[in-house]
Design an enzyme around this catalytic site. Structure first.
Site, short mmCIF file in Angstrom:
data_model
loop_
_atom_site.label_atom_id
_atom_site.label_comp_id
_atom_site.label_asym_id
_atom_site.label_seq_id
_atom_site.Cartn_x
_atom_site.Cartn_y
_atom_site.Cartn_z
N LYS A 116 0.65 -1.31 0.23
CA LYS A 116 -0.09 0.41 0.11
C LYS A 116 1.32 1.88 -0.17
O LYS A 116 0.56 2.65 -0.43
CB LYS A 116 -1.07 0.14 1.23
CG LYS A 116 -1.77 -1.05 1.27
CD LYS A 116 -3.12 -0.88 1.69
CE LYS A 116 -4.03 -2.09 1.45
NZ LYS A 116 -5.84 -1.81 2.62
N LYS A 198 -5.06 -11.17 -5.90
CA LYS A 198 -6.38 -11.70 -5.00
C LYS A 198 -7.26 -11.31 -5.18
O LYS A 198 -7.36 -10.02 -5.77
CB LYS A 198 -5.64 -11.63 -3.44
CG LYS A 198 -7.22 -11.19 -2.50
CD LYS A 198 -6.54 -10.65 -0.87
CE LYS A 198 -6.50 -9.56 -1.01
NZ LYS A 198 -6.72 -8.52 0.40
N LYS A 201 -11.91 -5.99 -2.51
CA LYS A 201 -13.08 -4.83 -2.95
C LYS A 201 -11.86 -3.71 -3.93
O LYS A 201 -12.53 -2.34 -4.04
CB LYS A 201 -13.43 -5.10 -1.50
CG LYS A 201 -12.92 -4.31 -0.73
CD LYS A 201 -13.83 -4.49 0.51
CE LYS A 201 -12.84 -4.55 2.19
NZ LYS A 201 -13.67 -5.32 2.95
P1 AMP Z 1 -10.82 -6.83 4.22
O1 AMP Z 1 -11.67 -6.79 3.25
O2 AMP Z 1 -9.26 -6.88 3.85
O3 AMP Z 1 -10.90 -6.50 5.52
O4 AMP Z 1 -10.33 -8.51 4.79
C1 AMP Z 1 -11.73 -9.35 5.84
C2 AMP Z 1 -11.27 -11.08 5.66
O5 AMP Z 1 -11.50 -11.05 4.41
C3 AMP Z 1 -10.15 -11.11 5.65
O6 AMP Z 1 -10.24 -12.35 6.31
C4 AMP Z 1 -9.06 -11.84 5.09
O7 AMP Z 1 -8.22 -12.37 4.63
C5 AMP Z 1 -9.95 -11.87 3.86
N1 AMP Z 1 -10.11 -11.79 2.24
C6 AMP Z 1 -10.00 -10.51 1.33
N2 AMP Z 1 -10.14 -10.96 0.15
C7 AMP Z 1 -10.28 -12.67 0.10
C8 AMP Z 1 -9.77 -13.17 -0.75
N3 AMP Z 1 -9.98 -12.73 -1.77
N4 AMP Z 1 -9.85 -14.53 -1.08
C9 AMP Z 1 -10.06 -15.20 0.56
N5 AMP Z 1 -10.60 -14.49 1.48
C10 AMP Z 1 -10.13 -12.89 1.25
#
Ligand code: AMP
Ligand code: TRP
Length: 333
Positions: A116, A198, A201
């Site tokens: 980032k 990955k 969002k």
């Molecule tokens: P965040 O959106 O970064 O707050 O992530 C929230 C949760 O979703 C965390 O446990 C991440 O590891 C999981 N996560 C986010 N993107 C993915 C993805 N593409 N595949 C699997 N887990 C994800």
């Protein structure tokens, strides 16, 4: 309740949630709740969200929507503690103490920070750097044993363990040392347009991700456009990352192993396979979407849930916080 193991996890309301968040995180939480042997805390981590610039109005909407998604996905507010991070001040209070027990070097080594900050140039917020310390505080306040997350968060979790052990060594036993919990098949749902990275969002190309709230026709379109390969056969191999990802998505939702899907589609082409993948996703997400819309149209119910959640969470968090403050030498209030 006292003897149950504690689970803690959270999602940032920094963008609309994707199928990656759902399969990598939320769906596991629902499973763990059914085990009935855990005391679970699920948090909407709004303080983490502002480590990157947010529009206040959108942040408000998304914070409630993430909470609504937790509930709609099947996390029962009666059985679990659902709350909003900024409602429990202990998180920022512990975070300061732990910041003073963390090293510049270890924080600088975090991949998420490196990625980032590489994009941010000169104007990287300091919060992006101390982000994992706040995450460690989230986890450690509840004497958490298990943290169900996607693979990308394991490095942060390891740092939380290091900080906890360091604190325990310096000031005597205070924190339980948490373990990560990753669902192998859904540990990393990949981008539909670039299956080497990955699904996220924050991606610029909306065709790369599926949002939990995407309508059926959008899901069909995005899956039909998902990048595949020229092999033309549904195989589960790293040489066909696009297809492998779709198999993981279908397998996780249906609860079947990759091999079973490969066998099922042995005589079928990608078009048929993709059509079925889309329908499997739609039938999983549609009921969730309906319930989210219902919850979002009656904020009262959500309000009751997050208020009572914050109360329950504060009670537990403050117990740990008081111990910490005493151990570091602060005068009790
Ligand atoms: P965040 O959106 O970064 O707050 O992530 C929230 C949760 O979703 C965390 O446990 C991440 O590891 C999981 N996560 C986010 N993107 C993915 C993805 N593409 N595949 C699997 N887990 C994800
Ligand atoms: N950093 C996590 C993410 O980006 C979100 C998060 C914040 C979290 N605090 C947490 C996850 C505590 C698990 C436990 O995905």
């Amino acid at each position: 309740m006292e003897n149950k193991k504690v689970i803690f996890s959270g999602i940032k309301p920094s963008g609309d949630l994707t199928l990656g968040n759902y399969l990598g995180a939320i769906k596991n939480w629902v499973k763990l709740q059914d085990d009935n042997q855990y005391d679970c805390f699920y948090c909407v981590v709004d303080m983490h969200a502002i480590t990157v610039k947010q529009t206040p109005k959108d942040l408000r909407r998304r914070t409630l929507e993430v909470l609504a998604i937790y509930i709609a996905a099947g996390i029962e507010p009666e059985k679990n503690t659902l709350f909003i991070q900024s409602h429990v001040p202990a998180h920022s209070e512990l975070s300061w103490v732990l910041t003073c027990n963390s090293y510049m070097g270890e924080l600088g080594r975090m991949t998420q920070y490196k990625d980032k900050s590489a994009k941010g140039g000169e104007s990287i917020g300091a919060g992006l750097f101390t982000y994992p310390v706040l995450m460690a505080s989230d986890i450690l306040l509840y004497q958490t044993e298990l943290v169900p997350v996607g693979k990308d968060q394991i490095q942060h979790l390891e740092l939380a363990r290091d900080i906890a052990m360091r604190f325990n060594n310096a000031y005597s036993d205070t924190f339980k040392i948490p373990e990560g919990y990753v669902n192998k098949q859904a540990s990393k749902i990949m981008d539909l347009q670039n299956p080497e990275k990955k699904m996220s969002k924050s991606d610029e190309n909306p065709n790369g991700y599926i949002l939990i709230m995407d309508p059926p026709e959008v899901i069909r379109k995005k899956i039909s456009r998902a990048v595949t390969d020229t092999v033309g056969k549904v195989n589960y191999t790293d040489d066909q990352p696009g297809i492998k990802n779709l198999i993981n998505i279908m397998g996780t939702i249906r609860g079947v192993k990759p091999e079973e899907i490969v066998e099922e589609y042995a005589d079928k082409g990608y078009a048929d396979f993709k059509k079925d993948v889309a329908e499997v996703i739609i039938s999983e997400l549609q009921p969730i979407q309906e319930r989210v819309n219902e919850l979002m149209s009656n904020k009262k119910e959500l309000e009751e849930i997050y208020k009572s959640g914050a109360q329950k969470a504060s009670y537990v968090a403050n117990k740990t916080l008081r111990k910490v403050m005493k151990k570091v030498g602060f005068i009790p209030r």
